[in-house]
Design a protein around this motif. Structure first.
Motif, PDB file in Angstrom:
ATOM      1  N   ILE A   1       1.215   0.019 -12.549  1.00  0.00           N
ATOM      2  CA  ILE A   1      -0.184   0.395 -12.704  1.00  0.00           C
ATOM      3  C   ILE A   1      -0.159   1.907 -12.083  1.00  0.00           C
ATOM      4  N   ALA A   2       0.512   2.061 -10.907  1.00  0.00           N
ATOM      5  CA  ALA A   2       0.721   3.621 -10.209  1.00  0.00           C
ATOM      6  C   ALA A   2       1.396   4.546 -11.143  1.00  0.00           C
ATOM      7  N   VAL A   3       2.564   4.137 -11.801  1.00  0.00           N
ATOM      8  CA  VAL A   3       2.859   5.148 -12.788  1.00  0.00           C
ATOM      9  C   VAL A   3       2.221   5.488 -14.263  1.00  0.00           C
ATOM     10  N   ALA A   4       1.679   4.362 -14.389  1.00  0.00           N
ATOM     11  CA  ALA A   4       0.817   4.454 -15.735  1.00  0.00           C
ATOM     12  C   ALA A   4      -0.472   5.571 -15.486  1.00  0.00           C
ATOM     13  N   LEU A   5      -0.972   5.259 -14.248  1.00  0.00           N
ATOM     14  CA  LEU A   5      -2.213   6.135 -13.713  1.00  0.00           C
ATOM     15  C   LEU A   5      -1.600   7.531 -13.544  1.00  0.00           C
TER      16      LEU A   5
ATOM     17  N   GLY B   1      -6.361   5.142  -7.490  1.00  0.00           N
ATOM     18  CA  GLY B   1      -5.051   4.467  -7.051  1.00  0.00           C
ATOM     19  C   GLY B   1      -5.522   3.537  -5.991  1.00  0.00           C
ATOM     20  N   ILE B   2      -6.206   4.258  -4.818  1.00  0.00           N
ATOM     21  CA  ILE B   2      -6.482   3.687  -3.678  1.00  0.00           C
ATOM     22  C   ILE B   2      -7.636   2.713  -3.917  1.00  0.00           C
ATOM     23  N   GLY B   3      -8.489   2.925  -4.695  1.00  0.00           N
ATOM     24  CA  GLY B   3      -9.803   2.175  -4.762  1.00  0.00           C
ATOM     25  C   GLY B   3      -9.254   0.836  -5.840  1.00  0.00           C
ATOM     26  N   MET B   4      -8.262   0.936  -6.623  1.00  0.00           N
ATOM     27  CA  MET B   4      -7.609  -0.158  -7.207  1.00  0.00           C
ATOM     28  C   MET B   4      -6.959  -1.060  -6.015  1.00  0.00           C
TER      29      MET B   4
ATOM     30  N   LEU C   1       0.836  -1.301  -0.024  1.00  0.00           N
ATOM     31  CA  LEU C   1      -0.034   0.162   0.077  1.00  0.00           C
ATOM     32  C   LEU C   1       0.926   1.219  -0.006  1.00  0.00           C
ATOM     33  N   ALA C   2       2.017   1.419   0.940  1.00  0.00           N
ATOM     34  CA  ALA C   2       2.815   2.460   1.024  1.00  0.00           C
ATOM     35  C   ALA C   2       3.443   2.658  -0.433  1.00  0.00           C
ATOM     36  N   LEU C   3       4.050   1.564  -1.075  1.00  0.00           N
ATOM     37  CA  LEU C   3       4.477   1.568  -2.199  1.00  0.00           C
ATOM     38  C   LEU C   3       3.726   2.237  -3.538  1.00  0.00           C
ATOM     39  N   PHE C   4       2.586   1.785  -3.421  1.00  0.00           N
ATOM     40  CA  PHE C   4       1.587   2.032  -4.288  1.00  0.00           C
ATOM     41  C   PHE C   4       1.048   3.323  -4.234  1.00  0.00           C
ATOM     42  N   ILE C   5       0.769   4.217  -2.920  1.00  0.00           N
ATOM     43  CA  ILE C   5       0.740   5.431  -2.969  1.00  0.00           C
ATOM     44  C   ILE C   5       1.758   6.303  -3.112  1.00  0.00           C
TER      45      ILE C   5
END
Length: 362
Positions: A293-297, A313-316, A69-73
């Protein structure tokens, strides 16, 4: 590496650890509010003991849990900021492709993945032993009594030998209603029954009290009995405790050995242990998928800025966690391929990552 790579990598790691440092105090505050009464009910429980035995290991567990989660955010936050500051436009105008732009992200994801793998396979299981022992002693006292006794336990020791135990106390190493049966195919050859028994730690043997042995022969059966006999079996009380202990407390090497030993002994459903074993690798490797996914968004500037990217992002991320929990439950069912079920969330989101990657390249 070029200057821009070092710049992105540094921002990646700083934002990641900053996000992790925000999430952990929130978890600690919620946990303190929930368990403060349990701490106060034990006057002999000191502040240092709570911090050393519980919250130190609590931080280790939740730091590892919050890593994806921390990585994605973190990736969404600082990539959105790069986009909003038109820094990405300058990078693309310099003929840097989207694939080349991902290089420092993948280096950062690799560092996080390696850290998570070490945590999952070695650090967290050892830490969980101390934390859960503390919980059983001071927080979940009723659960401690449940863990003390193993009831209605059966185990296949060899291809021909089976044991059955009605009740066993893991603290006193004693129990009652013990049965050992030896088969020749489907035919019972001998049966040993004991009203009470205990394990002698010093001599590594079992003491059977009020025992009865029946040996079945084609011509004549023989029955013998006695008040006490010392004997040896191919198991120890540790094997019984494993059945009632949580797989999260076993380091991966110990967990793998236990699974293999249980297979040889004919234990039918080991999927609960297999799910835990496979998850320790699949979840860290998801860092690469979540990074793409995070970079593409966040790669392109959107109306609404960082807020809309973060919301998507948080939704995904919550959808990913939902699929992860569903796959763990289904993977623990007997007869299914636990490895496939554990990897289903990564496979699904891997497809999403490929689609977003191909779309971002355009």
């Amino acid at each position: 590496m070029k200057i821009i790579d070092w710049y992105i990598l540094k921002r990646f790691l700083v934002t990641f650890f900053f996000t992790l440092l925000i999430l952990i105090p929130i978890a600690i505050a919620i946990d303190i509010a929930e368990k403060i009464d349990n701490f106060l009910e034990n006057p002999d429980l000191g502040f240092y003991q709570v911090v050393d035995e519980y919250y130190k290991n609590f931080i280790i567990y939740y730091a590892n849990t919050f890593m994806p989660l921390a990585l994605f955010i973190a990736v969404i936050l600082f990539t959105s900021k790069l986009s909003n500051n038109t820094e990405i436009i300058a990078i693309t105008n310099a003929k840097v492709s989207f694939t080349r732009f991902l290089y420092p992200y993948f280096i950062g994801a690799t560092l996080v993945t390696l850290l998570s793998l070490v945590m999952n396979h070695f650090v967290v299981p050892e830490s969980s032993k101390v934390r859960k022992a503390f919980e059983l002693e001071y927080i979940k006292k009723n659960r401690k009594n449940e863990m003390r006794f193993v009831t209605d336990f059966s185990l296949q020791l060899t291809d021909t030998t089976y044991i059955y135990i009605r009740n066993f106390n893991t603290e006193s190493n004693s129990g009652y209603d013990f049965t050992s049966e030896v088969y020749d195919g489907l035919k019972l050859k001998s049966k040993l029954v004991s009203d009470n028994f205990r394990y002698n730690v010093k001599d590594s043997n079992f003491v059977l009290l009020n025992w009865r042995l029946r040996v079945i022969d084609n011509k004549k059966d023989s029955i013998s009995s006695g008040s006490k006999i010392d004997t040896v079996f191919n198991f120890t009380p540790k094997d019984l405790i494993y059945k009632s202990a949580l797989s999260q407390e076993m380091p991966s090497g110990e967990l793998y050995d236990f699974i293999e030993l249980s297979r040889k002994r004919g234990v039918k459903n080991l999927n609960t242990y297999l799910v835990e074993f496979h998850k320790r690798t699949s979840l860290p490797l998801a860092s690469y998928i979540l990074t793409i996914i995070a970079v593409a968004l966040a790669f392109r500037k959107r109306r609404g800025g960082t807020g809309i990217n973060l919301a998507i992002g948080i939704g995904m991320m919550f959808i990913y966690v939902f699929f992860l929990k569903i796959s763990e439950v289904l993977g623990a069912v007997a007869g299914v391929n636990s490895l496939l079920y554990v990897w289903v969330p990564n496979i699904l989101f891997g497809c999403i990552a490929i689609y977003l990657y191909l779309n971002a390249r355009k």
